[in-house]
Scaffold this motif. Structure first.
Motif, PDB file in Angstrom:
ATOM      1  N   TYR A  36      28.314  77.644  44.577  1.00  0.00           N
ATOM      2  CA  TYR A  36      29.143  76.911  43.618  1.00  0.00           C
ATOM      3  C   TYR A  36      28.458  76.971  42.266  1.00  0.00           C
ATOM      4  O   TYR A  36      27.264  77.325  42.174  1.00  0.00           O
ATOM      5  CB  TYR A  36      29.352  75.460  44.077  1.00  0.00           C
ATOM      6  CG  TYR A  36      28.080  74.635  44.057  1.00  0.00           C
ATOM      7  CD1 TYR A  36      27.146  74.769  45.071  1.00  0.00           C
ATOM      8  CD2 TYR A  36      27.806  73.760  43.000  1.00  0.00           C
ATOM      9  CE1 TYR A  36      25.958  74.041  45.046  1.00  0.00           C
ATOM     10  CE2 TYR A  36      26.631  73.031  42.971  1.00  0.00           C
ATOM     11  CZ  TYR A  36      25.705  73.178  43.987  1.00  0.00           C
ATOM     12  OH  TYR A  36      24.530  72.466  43.949  1.00  0.00           O
ATOM     13  N   ILE A  93      37.114  83.290  36.976  1.00  0.00           N
ATOM     14  CA  ILE A  93      37.687  82.305  36.049  1.00  0.00           C
ATOM     15  C   ILE A  93      38.933  82.869  35.361  1.00  0.00           C
ATOM     16  O   ILE A  93      39.110  84.085  35.283  1.00  0.00           O
ATOM     17  CB  ILE A  93      36.669  81.914  34.956  1.00  0.00           C
ATOM     18  CG1 ILE A  93      36.156  83.175  34.227  1.00  0.00           C
ATOM     19  CG2 ILE A  93      35.509  81.111  35.551  1.00  0.00           C
ATOM     20  CD1 ILE A  93      35.604  82.899  32.853  1.00  0.00           C
ATOM     21  N   LEU A 144      37.833  89.642  45.229  1.00  0.00           N
ATOM     22  CA  LEU A 144      39.058  88.949  44.805  1.00  0.00           C
ATOM     23  C   LEU A 144      39.610  89.597  43.555  1.00  0.00           C
ATOM     24  O   LEU A 144      39.063  89.456  42.466  1.00  0.00           O
ATOM     25  CB  LEU A 144      38.772  87.456  44.558  1.00  0.00           C
ATOM     26  CG  LEU A 144      38.998  86.509  45.735  1.00  0.00           C
ATOM     27  CD1 LEU A 144      40.478  86.343  46.051  1.00  0.00           C
ATOM     28  CD2 LEU A 144      38.252  86.955  46.972  1.00  0.00           C
ATOM     29  N   SER A 145      40.712  90.322  43.722  1.00  0.00           N
ATOM     30  CA  SER A 145      41.467  90.836  42.591  1.00  0.00           C
ATOM     31  C   SER A 145      42.552  89.812  42.280  1.00  0.00           C
ATOM     32  O   SER A 145      42.385  88.617  42.521  1.00  0.00           O
ATOM     33  CB  SER A 145      42.042  92.205  42.938  1.00  0.00           C
ATOM     34  OG  SER A 145      42.850  92.680  41.878  1.00  0.00           O
TER      35      SER A 145
HETATM   36  P1  NAP Z   1      39.140  77.630  41.808  1.00  0.00           P
HETATM   37  O1  NAP Z   1      40.048  76.773  42.625  1.00  0.00           O
HETATM   38  O2  NAP Z   1      39.051  77.421  40.329  1.00  0.00           O
HETATM   39  O3  NAP Z   1      37.683  77.567  42.505  1.00  0.00           O
HETATM   40  C1  NAP Z   1      36.595  77.756  41.751  1.00  0.00           C
HETATM   41  C2  NAP Z   1      35.367  77.979  42.639  1.00  0.00           C
HETATM   42  O4  NAP Z   1      34.559  78.960  41.986  1.00  0.00           O
HETATM   43  C3  NAP Z   1      34.534  76.733  42.734  1.00  0.00           C
HETATM   44  O5  NAP Z   1      33.776  76.798  43.923  1.00  0.00           O
HETATM   45  C4  NAP Z   1      33.638  76.875  41.499  1.00  0.00           C
HETATM   46  O6  NAP Z   1      32.452  76.096  41.585  1.00  0.00           O
HETATM   47  C5  NAP Z   1      33.352  78.350  41.561  1.00  0.00           C
HETATM   48  N1  NAP Z   1      32.972  78.943  40.292  1.00  0.00           N
HETATM   49  C6  NAP Z   1      33.627  78.924  39.107  1.00  0.00           C
HETATM   50  N2  NAP Z   1      32.943  79.630  38.180  1.00  0.00           N
HETATM   51  C7  NAP Z   1      31.833  80.087  38.807  1.00  0.00           C
HETATM   52  C8  NAP Z   1      30.727  80.842  38.381  1.00  0.00           C
HETATM   53  N3  NAP Z   1      30.614  81.282  37.115  1.00  0.00           N
HETATM   54  N4  NAP Z   1      29.744  81.112  39.282  1.00  0.00           N
HETATM   55  C9  NAP Z   1      29.831  80.671  40.562  1.00  0.00           C
HETATM   56  N5  NAP Z   1      30.871  79.955  41.028  1.00  0.00           N
HETATM   57  C10 NAP Z   1      31.850  79.671  40.143  1.00  0.00           C
HETATM   58  O7  NAP Z   1      39.522  79.190  41.976  1.00  0.00           O
HETATM   59  P2  NAP Z   1      40.551  79.880  42.999  1.00  0.00           P
HETATM   60  O8  NAP Z   1      41.934  79.669  42.489  1.00  0.00           O
HETATM   61  O9  NAP Z   1      40.205  79.530  44.384  1.00  0.00           O
HETATM   62  O10 NAP Z   1      40.207  81.419  42.716  1.00  0.00           O
HETATM   63  C11 NAP Z   1      39.270  82.131  43.491  1.00  0.00           C
HETATM   64  C12 NAP Z   1      39.396  83.612  43.138  1.00  0.00           C
HETATM   65  O11 NAP Z   1      40.730  84.044  43.403  1.00  0.00           O
HETATM   66  C13 NAP Z   1      39.118  83.950  41.669  1.00  0.00           C
HETATM   67  O12 NAP Z   1      38.419  85.174  41.590  1.00  0.00           O
HETATM   68  C14 NAP Z   1      40.504  84.082  41.086  1.00  0.00           C
HETATM   69  O13 NAP Z   1      40.523  84.917  39.951  1.00  0.00           O
HETATM   70  C15 NAP Z   1      41.243  84.683  42.259  1.00  0.00           C
HETATM   71  N6  NAP Z   1      42.704  84.473  42.175  1.00  0.00           N
HETATM   72  C16 NAP Z   1      43.228  83.207  42.182  1.00  0.00           C
HETATM   73  C17 NAP Z   1      44.612  83.041  42.071  1.00  0.00           C
HETATM   74  C18 NAP Z   1      45.279  81.686  42.049  1.00  0.00           C
HETATM   75  O14 NAP Z   1      46.475  81.609  41.724  1.00  0.00           O
HETATM   76  N7  NAP Z   1      44.576  80.601  42.368  1.00  0.00           N
HETATM   77  C19 NAP Z   1      45.424  84.179  41.947  1.00  0.00           C
HETATM   78  C20 NAP Z   1      44.846  85.427  41.953  1.00  0.00           C
HETATM   79  C21 NAP Z   1      43.487  85.573  42.065  1.00  0.00           C
HETATM   80  P3  NAP Z   1      32.431  74.565  41.009  1.00  0.00           P
HETATM   81  O15 NAP Z   1      33.215  73.744  42.009  1.00  0.00           O
HETATM   82  O16 NAP Z   1      30.985  74.227  40.966  1.00  0.00           O
HETATM   83  O17 NAP Z   1      33.100  74.603  39.670  1.00  0.00           O
END
Ligand code: NAP
Length: 251
Positions: A36, A93, A144-145
Motif C-alpha cells: 500500500y 493512479i 493492470l491495463s
Molecule cells: P484504488 O481503488 O484507487 O486502489 C488504490 C490502491 O493502490 C490502494 O491500495 C493504494 O494504497 C494503492 N496505491 C495508490 N498509489 C500507489 C502507489 N504510488 N504505490 C503503491 N500503492 C499505491 O484503485 P483501483 O480502482 O482498484 O485500481 C487498481 C488498478 O486497476 C489501477 O492500476 C487502475 O489504473 C486499474 N484500473 C481501474 C479501473 C477502475 O475503474 N477502477 C479501470 C481500469 C483500470 P493506499 O490505500 O495506501 O492509498
C-alpha cells in the motif's frame, strides 16, 4: 487446484481491485504480500481479515513511484516468505479530468512514473526472483491495463490512457522475453469498476454518471476483475502468455 504455500505480491493490494485479488488469492491458498502507499489502517484491516479467515498475509508500505521503495517492497517479501510465485502489478493512479492542452509536465511525469516506470521496475524485480535464468522456479505476472488504453479517454485523462497503452505493449514484450524462463506475463483491461479510484481522481460520481451508457448498464465490481486475474495467475492459464483480457462488460 490449491495454490498452497505459493506467495503472491499485489501492489496497491489494500483497497479496490488489489484488495479483491488478495481476498480471492488467499482463498485459493496463496500467502499474501499486500503493498500500500499510505493508508496503513486499510492495509492492516485487510491483513487481519485474511488471517482471521485462516490465511497468511503481511502488509508492506511503499510507493511504486520510487525505485528505492520498490526494492524495499520486494526485499520485505524475500525476508518474510523467501519466495515469490505470483505478482500482480496493480498499483496505479488517475488524475483530475483535464484536456491535454491543460496538462502540466509535473502531472505527466507523475502519471508515467507511477503507472509506467513503477510497473516496469516492479516487473523487473519479479523477473529477477522468478526467472529460471536467475535460478528461480518460474512464476506468473498480471499487469493492470485499462479499457482506456484502447478508448483513449478523451476529455478525461488521455495521459492515463497512454500510460495503460504502454502497459499493453510492455505486457506483450515482457511475455515474449521471458517465455522460456518459466514466467507467464498477461494483463487485464478493466472497464468502469466501482472503486475509490474515481473519487481519488476528483470524480466521485463517475460510476453513477456513466453506467447507463455502458453495454451492461452497470459498472463492474473489483471481484469481477479479481476473478480474471486469479485465472491468469493460475495453472489453468498455463498456455496463456502475452494476453490482454478485456474485463470491461463489453465497453
Ligand atoms: P484504488 O481503488 O484507487 O486502489 C488504490 C490502491 O493502490 C490502494 O491500495 C493504494 O494504497 C494503492 N496505491 C495508490 N498509489 C500507489 C502507489 N504510488 N504505490 C503503491 N500503492 C499505491 O484503485 P483501483 O480502482 O482498484 O485500481 C487498481 C488498478 O486497476 C489501477 O492500476 C487502475 O489504473 C486499474 N484500473 C481501474 C479501473 C477502475 O475503474 N477502477 C479501470 C481500469 C483500470 P493506499 O490505500 O495506501 O492509498
Amino acid at each position: 487446484m490449491s495454490e498452497a504455500q505459493k506467495v503472491l505480491l499485489v501492489t496497491g493490494g489494500s483497497r479496490g481491485i488489489g484488495a479483491a485479488v488478495c481476498r480471492q488469492g488467499s482463498k485459493a491458498g496463496y500467502r499474501l504480500a499486500i503493498n500500500y502507499a499510505s493508508n496503513e489502517a486499510a492495509a492492516d484491516a485487510l491483513v487481519r481479515e485474511i488471517k482471521s479467515a485462516g490465511g497468511d498475509a503481511f502488509a508492506v508500505k511503499g510507493d511504486v513511484g520510487s525505485e528505492a521503495d520498490i526494492l524495499a517492497i520486494f526485499e520485505a517479501v524475500d525476508r518474510t516468505y523467501g519466495r515469490l510465485d505470483a505478482f500482480v502489478n496493480n498499483a496505479g493512479i488517475v488524475d483530475a479530468k483535464a484536456r491535454v492542452d491543460e496538462m502540466s509536465a509535473a502531472r505527466l511525469e507523475r502519471m508515467m512514473r507511477i503507472n509506467v516506470v513503477g510497473s516496469i521496475l516492479c516487473a523487473r524485480e519479479a523477473v529477477k526472483r522468478m526467472s529460471t535464468r536467475h535460478g528461480g522456479s518460474g512464476g506468473s505476472i498480471v499487469n493492470l491495463s485499462s479499457a482506456a488504453a484502447v478508448l483513449g479517454a478523451p476529455d478525461n485523462y488521455v495521459d492515463y490512457a497512454a500510460s495503460k497503452g504502454a502497459i499493453d505493449t510492455f505486457t506483450v514484450g515482457l511475455a515474449r522475453e521471458v517465455a522460456t524462463e518459466g514466467i507467464r506475463v498477461n494483463a487485464v483491461r478493466p472497464g468502469i469498476i466501482d472503486t475509490d479510484i474515481h473519487a481519488s481522481g476528483g470524480q466521485p460520481d463517475r460510476v453513477a454518471l456513466i453506467q447507463d451508457s455502458l453495454p451492461m448498464k452497470r459498472a463492474g465490481t473489483a471481484d469481477e476483475v479479481a476473478g480474471a486475474i486469479l485465472y491468469l495467475l493460475s495453472d489453468a492459464a498455463s498456455y496463456t502468455t502475452g494476453a490482454i483480457l478485456n474485463v470491461s462488460g463489453g465497453r
